[in-house]
Write a protein that holds these residues in place. Structure first.
Motif, PDB file in Angstrom:
ATOM      1  N   UNK A 402       0.821  -1.219   0.000  1.00 56.32           N
ATOM      2  CA  UNK A 402       0.000   0.000   0.000  1.00 56.32           C
ATOM      3  C   UNK A 402       0.850   1.261   0.000  1.00 56.32           C
ATOM      4  N   UNK A 403       2.083   1.191   0.501  1.00 55.31           N
ATOM      5  CA  UNK A 403       2.916   2.386   0.598  1.00 55.31           C
ATOM      6  C   UNK A 403       3.653   2.693  -0.696  1.00 55.31           C
ATOM      7  N   UNK A 404       3.543   1.774  -1.695  1.00 55.05           N
ATOM      8  CA  UNK A 404       4.302   1.948  -2.916  1.00 55.05           C
ATOM      9  C   UNK A 404       3.947   3.230  -3.646  1.00 55.05           C
ATOM     10  N   UNK A 405       2.708   3.627  -3.595  1.00 53.89           N
ATOM     11  CA  UNK A 405       2.248   4.823  -4.324  1.00 53.89           C
ATOM     12  C   UNK A 405       2.341   6.098  -3.501  1.00 53.89           C
ATOM     13  N   UNK A 406       2.788   6.005  -2.264  1.00 56.62           N
ATOM     14  CA  UNK A 406       2.843   7.170  -1.395  1.00 56.62           C
ATOM     15  C   UNK A 406       4.106   7.992  -1.685  1.00 56.62           C
ATOM     16  N   UNK A 407       4.035   9.312  -1.495  1.00 54.89           N
ATOM     17  CA  UNK A 407       5.206  10.181  -1.789  1.00 54.89           C
ATOM     18  C   UNK A 407       6.341   9.903  -0.801  1.00 54.89           C
ATOM     19  N   UNK A 408       7.586  10.056  -1.298  1.00 56.61           N
ATOM     20  CA  UNK A 408       8.766   9.833  -0.464  1.00 56.61           C
ATOM     21  C   UNK A 408       9.353  11.129   0.083  1.00 56.61           C
ATOM     22  N   UNK A 409       8.851  12.260  -0.351  1.00 63.36           N
ATOM     23  CA  UNK A 409       9.344  13.542   0.152  1.00 63.36           C
ATOM     24  C   UNK A 409       8.175  14.398   0.587  1.00 63.36           C
TER      25      UNK A 409
END
Length: 409
Positions: A402-409
């Motif tokens: 689920x976290x794959x599409x979440x922003x990293x910054x």
């Protein structure tokens, strides 16, 4: 291990020193410098420990001319302070120089001489490095070093200093001493968090084992680097493993260890303390229990001055009981792969202890004793991931995808 020896001082007087000789009969020299309490049981025990590391060790009784054989305890602190007020720093440094010369003259001495001091002795260690012919110096919680910063700035031999963060006696000196240390690559200073005064003395209530062990390793690293002796710890460890898994000779295994070793296999609390218990453990419960197809795949090995950390994968078919790994578990016939870490400590060139760790849950899964369904555990995957970094991680984490599409910054 030691004996009392009388030494003639430069001013015509005399003092005693405790001398401990390594079992091998010779080695570099160490002079241990006392706390204000004198040549206590701690100082003699420390001398014996460094003798076990391969050093010829001398502990001069630097206030013996005030009160001969005046070793005190915490109950005698008032008397210790009285003696300290009478203590002659200049004469003590002269006596240290005489001790160093006497140590070099001994037939057992080979190589250089270092000094290690505690409390009052920490200050004296710095002065010995500045004024006498020593090859390195270590000071533990030295009081009054700030009175000699100019001399300290001129020291050319390796120096290490240790302090406890909670030490109210000399904590206020650390910043000024650190400023000198920062100007010299051959000097180092460490502060041990939550450690108090006299943290290295296991005969006193301030003892901090974690700080003591770390400071001891750092001290040994500096001293070994400056004067030796240098041991091939890897060769000893490899011989130990050879007798464990190839010759399967329990007596030969013990010959690679000190007289009073201990082993702790942490997940199952197996092993032993002392020669006889460990000989029994190795002979009847370890060396003959491994399946014929057992192999060890080395992953990494880190070698320090008195410690080896070995990472490996142990592989075998479970065709017999393995008491230290799966006690009272009948053979399952299953092939197993287990990631292990062994932390091996040495005294000199002999193994002192082993702490062995592995993921017991992965062992139980592979033995069919735990159903991993719904539990945050895996089986052989633990070992396989150690061997292959590209194996997909995080499979036990439901939210990972689920976290794959979440922003990293």
């Amino acid at each position: 291990m030691g004996e009392q020896v009388e030494v003639r001082s430069a001013d015509g007087g005399a003092f005693h020193m405790y001398v401990a000789i390594p079992e091998r009969g010779s080695g570099p020299g160490l002079v241990l410098l006392q706390e204000a309490l004198g040549v206590t049981e701690f100082m003699r025990a420390t001398a014996d420990r460094y003798a076990a590391e391969g050093y010829v060790v001398a502990v001069p009784d630097l206030d013996g001319r005030i009160e001969p054989e005046g070793a005190l305890t915490d109950a005698d602190l008032d008397r210790a302070m009285e003696l300290y007020q009478q203590f002659d720093i200049e004469r003590a440094v002269d006596d240290i120089a005489v001790t160093v010369a006497a140590l070099r003259d001994r037939a057992e001495h080979v190589g250089g001489v270092g000094v290690i001091g505690y409390c009052l002795g920490g200050r004296l260690a710095v002065l010995a490095a500045a004024r006498t012919k020593v090859d390195c110096a270590v000071g533990y919680y030295g009081v009054g070093i700030t009175e000699h910063l100019e001399e300290m700035d001129r020291i050319t031999v390796p120096v290490a200093l240790h302090y406890g963060s909670e030490d109210t006696h000399c904590g206020h000196e650390v910043a000024a001493v650190q400023a000198v240390v920062d100007r010299h690559e051959h000097m180092s200073l460490w502060v041990y968090q939550r450690a108090d005064r006299a943290f290295a003395n296991d005969f006193r209530p301030y003892h901090d084992k974690v700080a003591t062990d770390l400071a001891y390793t750092r001290t040994l690293s500096l001293v070994r680097g400056a004067i030796g002796p240098h041991f091939d710890l890897e060769a000893v460890w490899d011989l130990h493993l050879y007798h464990e898994f190839v010759t399967k000779d329990a007596s030969a295994v013990l010959k690679t260890m000190v007289d009073d070793p201990y082993v702790n296999i942490a997940p199952t609390v197996m092993g032993g303390v002392g020669h006889d218990m460990l000989l029994r453990f190795y002979k009847y419960h370890f060396v003959d229990v491994h399946p014929d197809d057992t192999k060890m795949i080395p992953v990494s090995r880190t070698v320090g001055v008195n410690r080896i950390v070995q990472e490996l994968v142990l592989c075998f078919t479970h065709d017999r009981e393995i008491p230290y790994l799966l006690p009272e578990v009948a053979p399952t016939g299953r092939y197993m792969e287990i990631a292990m870490v062994a932390i091996v400590s040495f005294h000199g060139d002999m193994i002192y202890n082993e702490h062995i760790y592995f993921d017991q849950a992965s062992v139980l899964v592979q033995a069919g004793l735990i159903d991993p369904e719904g539990l945050p555990v895996t089986g052989a995957e633990v070992a396989r991931k150690v061997l292959d970094k590209d194996i997909e991680p995080n499979r036990l984490m439901p939210g990972w995808g689920a976290s794959e599409s979440l922003p990293l910054t």
